[in-house]
Design an enzyme around this catalytic site. Structure first.
Site, mmCIF file in Angstrom:
data_model
loop_
_atom_site.group_PDB
_atom_site.id
_atom_site.type_symbol
_atom_site.label_atom_id
_atom_site.label_comp_id
_atom_site.label_asym_id
_atom_site.label_seq_id
_atom_site.Cartn_x
_atom_site.Cartn_y
_atom_site.Cartn_z
ATOM 1 N N GLY A 46 0.832 -1.192 0.000
ATOM 2 C CA GLY A 46 0.000 0.000 0.000
ATOM 3 C C GLY A 46 0.868 1.243 0.000
ATOM 4 O O GLY A 46 1.961 1.244 -0.584
ATOM 5 N N CYS A 47 0.420 2.277 0.649
ATOM 6 C CA CYS A 47 1.125 3.554 0.670
ATOM 7 C C CYS A 47 2.569 3.374 1.134
ATOM 8 O O CYS A 47 2.826 2.887 2.235
ATOM 9 C CB CYS A 47 0.403 4.523 1.599
ATOM 10 S SG CYS A 47 1.277 6.073 1.856
ATOM 11 N N PHE A 48 3.512 3.789 0.299
ATOM 12 C CA PHE A 48 4.921 3.571 0.664
ATOM 13 C C PHE A 48 5.363 4.445 1.826
ATOM 14 O O PHE A 48 6.342 4.130 2.506
ATOM 15 C CB PHE A 48 5.868 3.710 -0.527
ATOM 16 C CG PHE A 48 5.639 4.873 -1.466
ATOM 17 C CD1 PHE A 48 5.109 6.078 -1.042
ATOM 18 C CD2 PHE A 48 5.978 4.738 -2.813
ATOM 19 C CE1 PHE A 48 4.932 7.139 -1.923
ATOM 20 C CE2 PHE A 48 5.809 5.795 -3.707
ATOM 21 C CZ PHE A 48 5.290 6.995 -3.260
#
Length: 210
Positions: A46-48
């Site tokens: 998901g969001c890094f």
């Protein structure tokens, strides 16, 4: 010349084995100052922004970089990747010292920071660019990743949606994405809470350990 060489002829130094000891000591000093070799691991969760933080806290991890992997577009921008049209996923690439931390420990950290049951993305972020993936670099990483996935599969009644794929070209994300949790801590915490990430992780992994 040092006084010991004035006092002891070369032949006698060789007879006494002094030179071999001296050379060995010099080699040891050089080896002790050599830079330790590092290895790489790449995960999509998901969001890094949210994946850098947990790995940065591990002893033996020397660097984390947010970026993109798994798609077909060269040098993609965040705007392109976030559209879902490039095939890339947001990833974090990790540099680590294998003498200090094992790949198995990195895998364990990865699993406990993703929702392995979500085939549509991660938490509030949906789309192929947010899917969870273990990108293995070699055969050893592939085998370890497969074993860890098998272990995780026994913890849940639903199938594991996380993919295992061979690593390909890594493209670093734009500078403003790097270490976002440190450069924009308030925004990072707000995003993480608003996305329901920690709540869901607590449901998944808290229940597992109860």
């Amino acid at each position: 010349m040092h006084s010991i060489f004035k006092k002891w002829p070369l032949r006698r130094l060789l007879q006494q084995g002094f030179l071999s000891v001296l050379i060995g000591c010099i080699w040891c000093l050089g080896a002790s100052t050599a830079v330790a070799e590092t290895a790489q691991a790449t995960f999509a969760g998901g969001c890094f922004w949210c994946m850098e933080h947990p790995f940065d806290e591990l002893q033996g991890v020397t660097d984390t970089t947010s970026g993109y992997m798994g798609g077909t577009v060269e040098n993609p921008s965040y705007r392109q990747v976030s559209s879902g049209a490039t095939g890339h996923a947001e990833v974090v690439q990790i540099q680590y010292d294998p003498d200090i931390i094992s790949y198995e420990t990195l895998l364990d950290t990865f699993w406990r920071n993703v929702d392995p049951l979500d085939s549509q993305g991660q938490f509030c972020d949906k789309g192929s660019q947010y899917r969870s993936i273990i990108f293995y670099k070699n055969e050893i990483q592939r085998q370890l990743a497969e074993t860890s996935k098998e272990v995780v599969s026994h913890l849940f009644d639903q199938p594991i949606a996380t993919d295992l794929l061979p690593a390909d070209t890594f493209y670093p994300a734009e500078d403003y994405h790097q270490n976002y949790y440190q450069t924009h801590p308030a925004r990072y915490r707000l995003y993480r809470f608003g996305c329901g990430r920690d709540q869901r992780l607590g449901e998944l992994w808290g229940n597992v350990h109860e």
